[in-house]
Write a protein that holds these residues in place. Structure first.
Motif, PDB file in Angstrom:
ATOM      1  N   MET A  11      46.608  42.088  33.180  1.00  0.00           N
ATOM      2  CA  MET A  11      46.461  43.522  33.420  1.00  0.00           C
ATOM      3  C   MET A  11      45.005  43.892  33.658  1.00  0.00           C
ATOM      4  O   MET A  11      44.701  44.737  34.510  1.00  0.00           O
ATOM      5  CB  MET A  11      47.034  44.310  32.238  1.00  0.00           C
ATOM      6  CG  MET A  11      48.551  44.276  32.160  1.00  0.00           C
ATOM      7  SD  MET A  11      49.194  45.191  30.726  1.00  0.00           S
ATOM      8  CE  MET A  11      48.759  46.877  31.179  1.00  0.00           C
ATOM      9  N   VAL A  12      44.093  43.276  32.927  1.00  0.00           N
ATOM     10  CA  VAL A  12      42.671  43.543  33.115  1.00  0.00           C
ATOM     11  C   VAL A  12      42.254  43.233  34.555  1.00  0.00           C
ATOM     12  O   VAL A  12      41.523  44.003  35.193  1.00  0.00           O
ATOM     13  CB  VAL A  12      41.833  42.712  32.108  1.00  0.00           C
ATOM     14  CG1 VAL A  12      40.355  42.684  32.514  1.00  0.00           C
ATOM     15  CG2 VAL A  12      41.978  43.286  30.700  1.00  0.00           C
ATOM     16  N   VAL A  13      42.739  42.118  35.085  1.00  0.00           N
ATOM     17  CA  VAL A  13      42.405  41.756  36.471  1.00  0.00           C
ATOM     18  C   VAL A  13      43.160  42.637  37.459  1.00  0.00           C
ATOM     19  O   VAL A  13      42.596  43.101  38.457  1.00  0.00           O
ATOM     20  CB  VAL A  13      42.706  40.260  36.705  1.00  0.00           C
ATOM     21  CG1 VAL A  13      42.591  39.914  38.191  1.00  0.00           C
ATOM     22  CG2 VAL A  13      41.742  39.406  35.890  1.00  0.00           C
ATOM     23  N   GLY A  38      41.518  45.807  38.082  1.00  0.00           N
ATOM     24  CA  GLY A  38      40.172  45.730  38.646  1.00  0.00           C
ATOM     25  C   GLY A  38      39.063  45.823  37.623  1.00  0.00           C
ATOM     26  O   GLY A  38      37.900  46.029  37.980  1.00  0.00           O
ATOM     27  N   VAL A  39      39.379  45.646  36.354  1.00  0.00           N
ATOM     28  CA  VAL A  39      38.363  45.757  35.302  1.00  0.00           C
ATOM     29  C   VAL A  39      37.414  44.571  35.334  1.00  0.00           C
ATOM     30  O   VAL A  39      36.211  44.708  35.083  1.00  0.00           O
ATOM     31  CB  VAL A  39      39.048  45.873  33.918  1.00  0.00           C
ATOM     32  CG1 VAL A  39      38.017  45.919  32.796  1.00  0.00           C
ATOM     33  CG2 VAL A  39      39.953  47.100  33.871  1.00  0.00           C
ATOM     34  N   ALA A  40      37.929  43.385  35.629  1.00  0.00           N
ATOM     35  CA  ALA A  40      37.096  42.178  35.647  1.00  0.00           C
ATOM     36  C   ALA A  40      37.785  41.122  36.503  1.00  0.00           C
ATOM     37  O   ALA A  40      38.966  41.230  36.825  1.00  0.00           O
ATOM     38  CB  ALA A  40      36.883  41.654  34.222  1.00  0.00           C
ATOM     39  N   THR A  41      37.031  40.091  36.854  1.00  0.00           N
ATOM     40  CA  THR A  41      37.579  38.973  37.616  1.00  0.00           C
ATOM     41  C   THR A  41      38.158  37.940  36.646  1.00  0.00           C
ATOM     42  O   THR A  41      37.792  37.912  35.465  1.00  0.00           O
ATOM     43  CB  THR A  41      36.486  38.298  38.447  1.00  0.00           C
ATOM     44  OG1 THR A  41      35.528  37.696  37.552  1.00  0.00           O
ATOM     45  CG2 THR A  41      35.798  39.302  39.368  1.00  0.00           C
ATOM     46  N   PRO A  42      39.029  37.061  37.130  1.00  0.00           N
ATOM     47  CA  PRO A  42      39.525  35.988  36.257  1.00  0.00           C
ATOM     48  C   PRO A  42      38.400  35.162  35.648  1.00  0.00           C
ATOM     49  O   PRO A  42      38.455  34.804  34.458  1.00  0.00           O
ATOM     50  CB  PRO A  42      40.394  35.143  37.206  1.00  0.00           C
ATOM     51  CG  PRO A  42      40.901  36.120  38.216  1.00  0.00           C
ATOM     52  CD  PRO A  42      39.745  37.058  38.436  1.00  0.00           C
ATOM     53  N   PHE A  81      43.030  32.395  32.196  1.00  0.00           N
ATOM     54  CA  PHE A  81      43.329  32.141  33.607  1.00  0.00           C
ATOM     55  C   PHE A  81      43.270  30.649  33.931  1.00  0.00           C
ATOM     56  O   PHE A  81      44.091  30.138  34.696  1.00  0.00           O
ATOM     57  CB  PHE A  81      42.405  32.951  34.513  1.00  0.00           C
ATOM     58  CG  PHE A  81      42.724  34.417  34.468  1.00  0.00           C
ATOM     59  CD1 PHE A  81      43.747  34.931  35.241  1.00  0.00           C
ATOM     60  CD2 PHE A  81      42.043  35.270  33.617  1.00  0.00           C
ATOM     61  CE1 PHE A  81      44.075  36.279  35.188  1.00  0.00           C
ATOM     62  CE2 PHE A  81      42.360  36.619  33.544  1.00  0.00           C
ATOM     63  CZ  PHE A  81      43.389  37.123  34.326  1.00  0.00           C
ATOM     64  N   ARG A  82      42.337  29.943  33.334  1.00  0.00           N
ATOM     65  CA  ARG A  82      42.293  28.496  33.512  1.00  0.00           C
ATOM     66  C   ARG A  82      43.552  27.863  32.904  1.00  0.00           C
ATOM     67  O   ARG A  82      44.134  26.931  33.476  1.00  0.00           O
ATOM     68  CB  ARG A  82      41.033  27.932  32.855  1.00  0.00           C
ATOM     69  CG  ARG A  82      40.798  26.462  33.122  1.00  0.00           C
ATOM     70  CD  ARG A  82      40.246  26.196  34.502  1.00  0.00           C
ATOM     71  NE  ARG A  82      38.879  26.673  34.675  1.00  0.00           N
ATOM     72  CZ  ARG A  82      38.164  26.503  35.782  1.00  0.00           C
ATOM     73  NH1 ARG A  82      38.714  25.891  36.827  1.00  0.00           N
ATOM     74  NH2 ARG A  82      36.941  26.969  35.891  1.00  0.00           N
TER      75      ARG A  82
END
Length: 284
Positions: free
Chosen positions: A200-202, A205-209, A227-228
């Motif tokens: 949800m953060v990605v 648009g709050v942060a990149t993976p 994400f990894r």
């Protein structure tokens, strides 16, 4: 129901997790059979086990290498087996008919286990005549993560769980038992919340993976961020699991699944295709 250590173990499915499960069982001597219809998957599984087994043997006290056999014949895979572990896609339309076949083909005293991370084994026994031998045996990502979870199908003979709890450490595995049926078992219920919020953060648009992972690693001290980890599991598998949660729980947000679908539409399935949230240089 007895466990005979000189009888084979069968793993059904040679994908990312199936080959890793086979690797761990290959530390117990005897014979491990891996069944998959896809010749490419079988070859990749054989190469993986051959490459990784020496190091894993060195880390499991008292271990000895098993003979690993690859086949596309389900009947041949389960012949004489005391334990059969299904590691197929997270879809009931796949699992239910396979368990019906296993029920007919495997020895009457064989334990039939599903590695499903999101379906309780009670949901795969619709066509099984002996559900008392069916159990969830959920692995994470061995050989790095060797914990595994056991859970009853609701009709599992308690002796099945006790025998597995006693046998699994022999293969370098650490079993934990869910005391009641729980969709997602123990760890994955906690992990699902972290994974979903990270998506949800990605998606918002709050942060990149990469930034989410870097921050997560620095704060928690863990080796990898969410994400990894999702890339390692496979984004198609992650989406299947999320779809299952959404179908059975109210309030599961849509945006994490939309984000995953957008990556899948580009063929970005994670490490196995060389591209996911990260680019692995085309190397699966």
């Amino acid at each position: 129901m007895t466990i005979v250590t000189d009888r084979p173990i069968a793993v059904i499915g040679a994908g990312t997790l199936g080959r890793r499960i086979a690797l761990m069982f290959a530390t117990g001597g005897g014979v491990v059979r891996v069944c998959d219809l896809d010749a490419g998957q079988r070859a990749a599984a054989a190469a993986y086990v051959e490459r990784e087994l020496p190091a894993v043997l060195a880390s499991v006290p008292g271990s000895s290498a098993a003979e690993v056999e690859l086949t596309d014949d389900l009947a041949a895979a389960v012949a004489g087996a005391w334990l059969v572990v299904e590691s197929l896609p997270e879809r009931l339309d796949v699992k239910i008919p396979v368990f019906a076949q296993l029920d007919q083909l495997a020895p009457a005293d064989a334990i039939l286990a599903t590695n499903s991370s999101s379906y309780p084994s009670s949901e795969v026994i619709a066509e099984v005549t002996r559900p008392e031998r069916v159990v969830n045996l959920h692995f994470f990502m061995p050989p790095g993560a060797r914990a595994c979870e056991l859970m009853s199908c609701g009709r599992t003979d308690p002796e099945v769980i006790e025998r597995l709890r006693g046998a699994l450490p022999r293969f370098g595995l650490s079993p934990y038992v869910a005391q009641v049926e729980s969709r997602g078992f123990i760890y994955n219920r906690i992990w699902a919340a972290i994974k979903r919020e990270a998506l949800m953060v990605v998606a918002e648009g709050v942060a990149t993976p990469a930034d989410v992972d870097a921050l997560y690693v620095e704060v928690t001290g863990q080796k990898d961020g969410p994400f990894r980890k999702m890339d390692r599991v496979g984004l198609d598998v992650v989406l299947d699991i999320e779809e299952n949660y959404a179908a059975h729980r109210d309030g599961v947000p849509e945006s994490p699944r939309e984000l995953l679908r957008s990556y899948l539409a580009e063929g970005r399935l994670g490490m196995k295709t060389g591209r996911g949230f990260y680019d692995y240089g085309g190397q699966a």
